[in-house]
Structures are given as C-alpha cells and as structure tokens.
Design a protein around this motif. Sequence first.
Motif, short mmCIF file in Angstrom:
data_model
loop_
_atom_site.label_atom_id
_atom_site.label_comp_id
_atom_site.label_asym_id
_atom_site.label_seq_id
_atom_site.Cartn_x
_atom_site.Cartn_y
_atom_site.Cartn_z
N HIS A 46 48.48 41.35 36.87
CA HIS A 46 47.31 41.66 36.03
C HIS A 46 47.23 40.79 34.78
O HIS A 46 46.34 41.01 33.94
N THR A 104 44.89 53.29 30.92
CA THR A 104 45.20 51.86 30.96
C THR A 104 46.01 51.49 29.72
O THR A 104 45.74 52.01 28.63
N VAL A 110 47.38 51.78 34.51
CA VAL A 110 47.09 50.38 34.80
C VAL A 110 47.66 49.57 33.63
O VAL A 110 47.36 49.86 32.47
N CYS A 167 41.08 45.24 37.36
CA CYS A 167 42.42 45.57 37.85
C CYS A 167 42.49 47.03 38.31
O CYS A 167 43.08 47.33 39.35
N ALA A 168 41.89 47.92 37.53
CA ALA A 168 41.89 49.34 37.90
C ALA A 168 41.15 49.55 39.21
O ALA A 168 41.59 50.34 40.07
N GLN A 169 40.04 48.85 39.40
CA GLN A 169 39.28 48.97 40.64
C GLN A 169 40.07 48.45 41.83
O GLN A 169 40.06 49.05 42.92
N GLN A 170 40.78 47.37 41.64
CA GLN A 170 41.63 46.83 42.71
C GLN A 170 42.70 47.83 43.13
O GLN A 170 42.96 48.02 44.32
N ILE A 171 43.31 48.47 42.15
CA ILE A 171 44.34 49.47 42.45
C ILE A 171 43.74 50.65 43.20
O ILE A 171 44.29 51.13 44.20
N ALA A 172 42.58 51.11 42.73
CA ALA A 172 41.93 52.25 43.38
C ALA A 172 41.55 51.92 44.82
O ALA A 172 41.73 52.74 45.73
N THR A 173 41.06 50.71 45.04
CA THR A 173 40.68 50.29 46.40
C THR A 173 41.90 50.21 47.29
O THR A 173 41.90 50.67 48.45
N SER A 174 43.00 49.66 46.75
CA SER A 174 44.23 49.53 47.52
C SER A 174 44.79 50.90 47.90
O SER A 174 45.24 51.12 49.02
N GLU A 175 44.75 51.84 46.95
CA GLU A 175 45.26 53.20 47.23
C GLU A 175 44.39 53.92 48.24
O GLU A 175 44.89 54.70 49.06
#
Length: 198
Positions: free
Chosen positions: A162, A4, A112, A187-195
Amino acid sequence: MHNTIIYLIGHYGVGKLTVAKRIAATTGARLFDNHLANNVIFSLIREDGRTKIPDGAWDLIMTIRRQALTAMAEIASAEASFVLTNALMGDDPLDRLIYDEVVATAARRGSVFVPVFLSASAAAHAVRIPSAEREERLKMTDEAGAAHVRKMRPLLAVDHPHRIDLETTDLPPEEVARRIIAHAEHCAQQIATSEAVS
C-alpha cells in the motif's frame, strides 16, 4: 474513510503535519503527530531544535508512543481512522522499531495500513525548516543541520503493497491530502474485493 491508519513519513520540513491536518479535516481521522509524544519530554528538557537531543529522552518518548498506540488498538472505536507522522531514518534501529509497532497496531485493529513517503526539493526544505511555527512546536529549525540529515541519512526502507510516494514541492497540501485519501480508499476497496472473493 473507515478503520484506516495512514502513516506519513518524510524528512524534517517536508510538510507531514500540514498534510496530516488536511487529511484529518477532510476525513475525520484522528491525528497523532509524532511531536504530541516528543514534546511532552522536549518541553521539559528545553529542546531548542538545534542541539543534540539526549539519548535518554528517546526511551521516555517511546513509553508515551506505546501508550498512545495501545489506546488506538484497545480503546478507540473500531471504525476510527488515524493519521500519524514521523521522520524515520534507515540507519536507526529505533526508527525501524517505531515503524514496526505502528504496523502491529494496524494489524491488531484490523486496519487498512497505508505508509506514505513524502519528499520535497532542497529549496522547499530551506524555506520550511526555519519557520516560527516549527520553533514554537519544538521542531528542528536548523536548515543546515536538516540538509545534512537529508544527505547523509536516507529514510527507512519500507516494502509494503500500500506504499505511496509523493513529491510535495509543487503540490498544495490540499492536493497531496486528496491523493493520499484517494489511494487509501483504493487500498481499502482492494482488500474488500479480495475478502469477498475468498
């Protein structure tokens, strides 16, 4: 916190370095305060925190900054996180370039990226600006000059999903750092979920 880049942006004396140190201590992120680059040159030209900095100094400082960003992108470990600090003004094309180069570094690393805008009351700035610690670190210590900059030169306009804005006047640095870390992790969790969904 994993891979990050947190970028703390705010006017002189808002508490960027203090908060950055708390984030680094809590997360293990590596700190790149803008004065790490600035002071290589400032110490040689005897920058006193009050007089105008020669224009040529900024070209030299940009060279140092770019080498640091290259190290972050190409040499630092993939899982490393970083916290950066800067006072970036909206009327300065160089400041836009500085911001864009940090964003590009985050993209090169697949990091991130979290831009954080810090603000504080005029009274808080008045207490923080003329400190001995700031003078020792070759930072601006002219409270009237810093107040003029805050009034006449708004911070860089940044539109990023972000982005988070925090007012530091009545919050201890530990709490500001905690909120930023929590936001970065979200923010990192949102990216991981989206991916994972795509």
